[in-house]
Design an enzyme around this catalytic site. Structure first.
Site, PDB file in Angstrom:
ATOM      1  N   SER A  79       0.880  -1.136  -0.046  1.00  0.00           N
ATOM      2  CA  SER A  79      -0.038  -0.260  -0.133  1.00  0.00           C
ATOM      3  C   SER A  79       0.908   1.040   0.016  1.00  0.00           C
ATOM      4  O   SER A  79       0.301   2.194  -0.120  1.00  0.00           O
ATOM      5  CB  SER A  79      -0.950   0.046   1.226  1.00  0.00           C
ATOM      6  OG  SER A  79       0.006  -0.164   2.303  1.00  0.00           O
ATOM      7  N   HIS A  84      -3.229  -3.559  -5.253  1.00  0.00           N
ATOM      8  CA  HIS A  84      -3.656  -3.122  -4.018  1.00  0.00           C
ATOM      9  C   HIS A  84      -4.942  -3.424  -3.501  1.00  0.00           C
ATOM     10  O   HIS A  84      -6.088  -2.665  -4.141  1.00  0.00           O
ATOM     11  CB  HIS A  84      -3.207  -1.441  -4.033  1.00  0.00           C
ATOM     12  CG  HIS A  84      -3.558  -1.089  -2.639  1.00  0.00           C
ATOM     13  ND1 HIS A  84      -3.746   0.310  -2.532  1.00  0.00           N
ATOM     14  CD2 HIS A  84      -3.545  -1.284  -1.274  1.00  0.00           C
ATOM     15  CE1 HIS A  84      -3.827   0.544  -1.117  1.00  0.00           C
ATOM     16  NE2 HIS A  84      -3.546  -0.490  -0.690  1.00  0.00           N
ATOM     17  N   GLU A 116      -6.858  -1.700  -6.598  1.00  0.00           N
ATOM     18  CA  GLU A 116      -5.997  -0.458  -7.310  1.00  0.00           C
ATOM     19  C   GLU A 116      -5.105  -1.189  -7.960  1.00  0.00           C
ATOM     20  O   GLU A 116      -4.118  -1.959  -7.505  1.00  0.00           O
ATOM     21  CB  GLU A 116      -5.528   0.421  -6.207  1.00  0.00           C
ATOM     22  CG  GLU A 116      -5.371   1.788  -6.850  1.00  0.00           C
ATOM     23  CD  GLU A 116      -4.624   2.560  -5.632  1.00  0.00           C
ATOM     24  OE1 GLU A 116      -4.406   2.325  -4.346  1.00  0.00           O
ATOM     25  OE2 GLU A 116      -4.647   4.034  -5.845  1.00  0.00           O
ATOM     26  N   ASN A 161      -4.631   6.112  -1.299  1.00  0.00           N
ATOM     27  CA  ASN A 161      -3.889   6.647  -0.211  1.00  0.00           C
ATOM     28  C   ASN A 161      -3.388   8.120  -0.210  1.00  0.00           C
ATOM     29  O   ASN A 161      -3.082   8.825   0.578  1.00  0.00           O
ATOM     30  CB  ASN A 161      -2.795   5.774   0.314  1.00  0.00           C
ATOM     31  CG  ASN A 161      -3.165   4.570   0.806  1.00  0.00           C
ATOM     32  OD1 ASN A 161      -4.440   4.524   1.336  1.00  0.00           O
ATOM     33  ND2 ASN A 161      -2.518   3.545   0.981  1.00  0.00           N
TER      34      ASN A 161
END
Ligand code: 3H9
Length: 725
Positions: free
Chosen positions: A442, A463, A475, A513
């Site tokens: 991540s 991800h 992702e 993120n």
């Protein structure tokens, strides 16, 4: 003897509906050649209308009819959602609802029994069509699912569903289906009383035809929903009914904070409709459908439907790029994420090798995966042998044995570069040429991970979000050397396991993120400024997030947030400055969040959240002192995320605004009724967003500096989604 009632079979074959009559039985076949799925479009209504004319006129001596679909995977997917975009006014949408209702009224009132032979999805208007039939038989295909998902599009069922379903299966079950939009497989639909029989798919038409004739001969009795007044079910009568509605309303308010008009309106329509006959109840339904369909909430939710479907169906590569078929995968790292990935894959028919270093770790991962699979299998009422087959798909290992037969390998080991490099090297030794090596990192740049590989072109980021079984997004992160077939295969794999993938370019924090990080940092700053934690959380759940940022810190884990925050602050120091000290202090105090029962909030022995922990204010060195207006909190937090999203598009991390909206809604819970950050800018107006950002920049500095792209859009009055203006 078979007779074909229409002019020419050849011409008929191009029509979305055709009818063939054999010995008094009409088989009505749906197959819209122009569409990937059958939908109740204007065209289909017209054609079906023609067929009903003929049946009403007694043409061909038809005694019974069956409706089947030739479209693989769908019976009818509901109304044509594309047509919703054309609704200019509530009256337009109301008219569409009435057209659907009238057609189904005619179907229901035919003098002959009609059997819905359902194979594939019968959703929304599709299920409503089935409800207007005399009898429903569903195939046992895993593609068969029934439901009324209209609330997810910001509307309510508009073709009689709100009136017919409670009369057929009772108020409680009907409300549950309509308020959640959940989809039932054939067995659960039978248990709920929606379908009368479930049969193996190959014999569906045969059984449906037989039963249609049996109904016509009165040898079979259909389950009947009363047409007028409320049915004689205890729960549909007062005072039970009052209680059910009051509970349902409470549930909706709790879940949506009143931000979504459709479920609340649905409750009103159903409640008022129960005291009327079906026709009058449908009047209320049509009016509500019309008004809801043109609300900004519905427009945004329709946007979310189309963008997420497009992200699922289009990896953004040329047509000549072929994904590899994914039948077997291997997961390295049998922790919580690894086990979740293994379970999600097994559930979709993929065989999985689940590897960890120690046998205990591999066994624990296997247990976690199996528990998750069994829980879900129970919900689906799977038979024992099916469950055994399912859980046997996951095989634990401590070696790289069996890896060579895998199509995709997912590494989900501890978030540490050296370890991941070693694992990638080991994987490469164990596998052949055409294998995708995906990393569930991540935080670590994919290009850095690929440095360890002798063939970096097959390394890609995969991800997943936690918990894997619930979170719909994957992702996919490419580095500049990732081969297209690898991206295509990773995308196909994510789709196969029922996830919605977005493909983004390598960059710190990737996309999800990256936009979450400034939002979380700002929440920590607000705490530092003395805003109460529950005030922050309330402000953002009232803006539409499923949980507020302080709760999210506890859920994610403060140590994890600390690590991610540092990486992001290092990457964007100029704008972001150093990370707020709040998180460090919490970690120093041993507060890791829910996982150790100690975070911003207190947790009971059962793990349940038990209110804010006042001791936190001493830990962070700041007593709560500031009364801040909710709108100000919302602006500071939401706009910093929206602005960051636009930056990622400007920098080419995102390949399009579409993926940005999908990633934010499905990965973070950005309020679906706001459509995602890019849709939000379009709908609010780039100029307005820009002005608010500039005002914040003046007060708080560079972290609110508007993205250049936003400046341009504001200046030029451009939209991210010009086709949906
Ligand atoms: C409704 O019914 C209102 C009524 O109560 C009132 C009537 C008056 N319309 O998802 P896929 C397209 S509201 C238009 O990849 P799958 C989709 O965009 C409706 N297009 O396939 C995609 O296009 P493209 C309530 C639709 O096999 C292609 O079909 N119904 C519609 O993974 C393939 O879709 C729903 O909310 C539609 N209704 O899943 C059901 N449905 O190829 C929505 C699909 O250009 N649909 N398309 O990307 C679904 O849930 C899934 O599509 C379904 C198939 C399960 C059917």
């Amino acid at each position: 003897m078979a007779t074909i009632l229409d002019e020419e079979r050849d011409t008929e074959q191009a029509l979305p509906v055709r009818m063939e009559v054999t010995d008094g039985l009409a088989v009505i076949t749906l197959n819209d050649p122009a569409r990937p799925v059958n939908v109740i479009s204007e065209g289909l209504l017209r054609e079906l209308g023609g067929i009903l004319d003929r049946l009403e006129n007694g043409e061909g001596g038809v005694r019974a009819a069956v409706i089947v679909s030739e479209k693989k995977g769908t019976w009818i997917a509901g109304a044509d959602i594309e047509e919703f975009k054309e609704f200019q006014t509530a009256a337009d949408a109301e008219a569409a609802s009435r057209a659907g209702q009238e057609m189904l009224e005619r179907l229901e009132r035919l003098r002959m029994p009609v059997v819905a032979a359902i194979d594939g999805a019968a959703l929304g208007g599709g299920l409503e069509t089935a409800l207007a039939c005399t009898y429903r038989i569903a195939s046992d295909s895993p593609k068969t699912k029934l439901g009324l998902p209209e609330v997810n599009l910001g509307i309510i069922p508009g073709a009689g569903g709100t009136a017919r379903l409670p009369r057929l299966i009772g108020l409680r079950a009907a409300l549950d289906l309509m308020l959640t939009g959940k989809q039932l497989d054939a067995r659960r639909a039978m248990k709920a009383g929606i379908v009368d029989e479930v049969v193996p798919q190959p014999v569906l038409l045969e059984v449906a035809s037989r039963q249609a004739m049996a109904l016509a001969a009165k040898k079979l009795q259909p389950r009947v929903a009363r047409r007028s007044g409320s049915p004689e079910r205890m729960e549909n009568l007062l005072p039970m009914r009052k209680l059910i509605f009051s509970k349902a309303r409470q549930g909706v308010m709790q879940k949506t904070h009143g931000l979504y008009p459709a479920p609340l309106r649905l409750l009103k329509v159903v409640e008022a409709g129960l005291d009327r006959d079906v026709r009058q109840a449908q009047e209320l339904e049509a009016r509500a459908f019309g008004e809801l369909a043109v609300t900004p909430e519905a427009r945004s939710l329709v946007h979310v439907f189309f963008t997420s479907t497009a992200a699922k169906n289009d990896a953004g590569l040329g047509d000549d790029v072929e994904p590899k078929k994914v039948d077997q995968i291997a997961v390295v790292g049998a922790g919580f994420m690894g086990a979740g990935i293994a379970a999600a894959s097994a559930e979709s028919g993929i065989r999985v090798r689940l590897k960890d270093v120690k046998p205990e770790a591999a066994a624990k991962g296997l247990r976690t995966a199996r528990e998750s699979l069994i829980k879900r299998a129970k919900r689906k009422r799977m038979k024992r042998f099916e469950v055994t087959k399912l859980i046997d798909r996951v095989q634990p290992t401590t070696e790289y044995t069996g890896f060579h037969a895998s199509d995709v390998i997912v590494e989900a080991v501890f978030e540490e570069m050296g370890l991941k490099h070693r694992v990638i090297k080991e994987i490469e030794e164990a596998v052949g040429e055409g294998v995708v090596i995906g990393s569930n990192t991540s935080t670590i740049p994919i290009a850095r991970l690929a440095e360890a590989a002798s063939r970096p072109d097959r390394v890609i980021g995969l991800h997943f979000f936690s918990p894997v079984e619930k979170m719909p997004l994957v992702e996919i992160i490419t580095h500049p050397g990732t081969a297209d077939w690898v991206t295509a295969t990773a995308h196909a794999y994510a789709k196969k396991i029922g996830k919605t993938p977005i493909v983004v370019n390598d960059s710190p924090g990737f996309y999800v993120n990256r936009i979450l990080s400034p939002y979380m940092a700002e929440a920590a700053l607000l705490l530092q400024e003395g805003v109460r934690m529950e005030e922050l959380d309330r402000a953002m759940t009232e803006w539409g997030f499923p949980v507020g940022p302080v709760t999210l810190y506890d859920e994610v884990g403060l140590d994890v947030a600390q690590k991610a925050g540092k990486i992001m602050a290092e990457a964007f120091t100029e704008r972001m400055g150093s990370p707020p000290t709040v998180v460090d202090r919490m970690v120093e105090d041993g507060r890791l969040g829910r996982k150790n029962g100690k975070g911003f909030y207190r947790y009971g022995d059962d793990g349940k959240k038990a209110g804010p922990d006042e001791a936190v204010y001493a830990v962070i060195g700041n007593p709560p002192k500031k009364e801040m207006g909710r709108a100000e909190i919302q602006d500071r937090l939401a706009l910093i995320m929206v602005n960051e999203a636009v930056r990622t598009l400007e920098e080419g991390v995102l390949r399009g605004a579409r993926d940005g909206d999908v990633g934010a809604v499905f990965g973070i819970g950005f309020p679906p009724f706001r459509g995602g950050p890019f849709w939000y800018v379009d709908r609010t107006g780039a100029r307005d967003v820009l002005e608010r950002l500039r005002a914040l920049e003046q007060r708080f500095g560079a972290r609110y500096a508007p993205a250049k792209m936003l400046e341009e859009m504001g200046r030029e009055g451009r939209l991210f989604f010009p086709d949906d203006a």
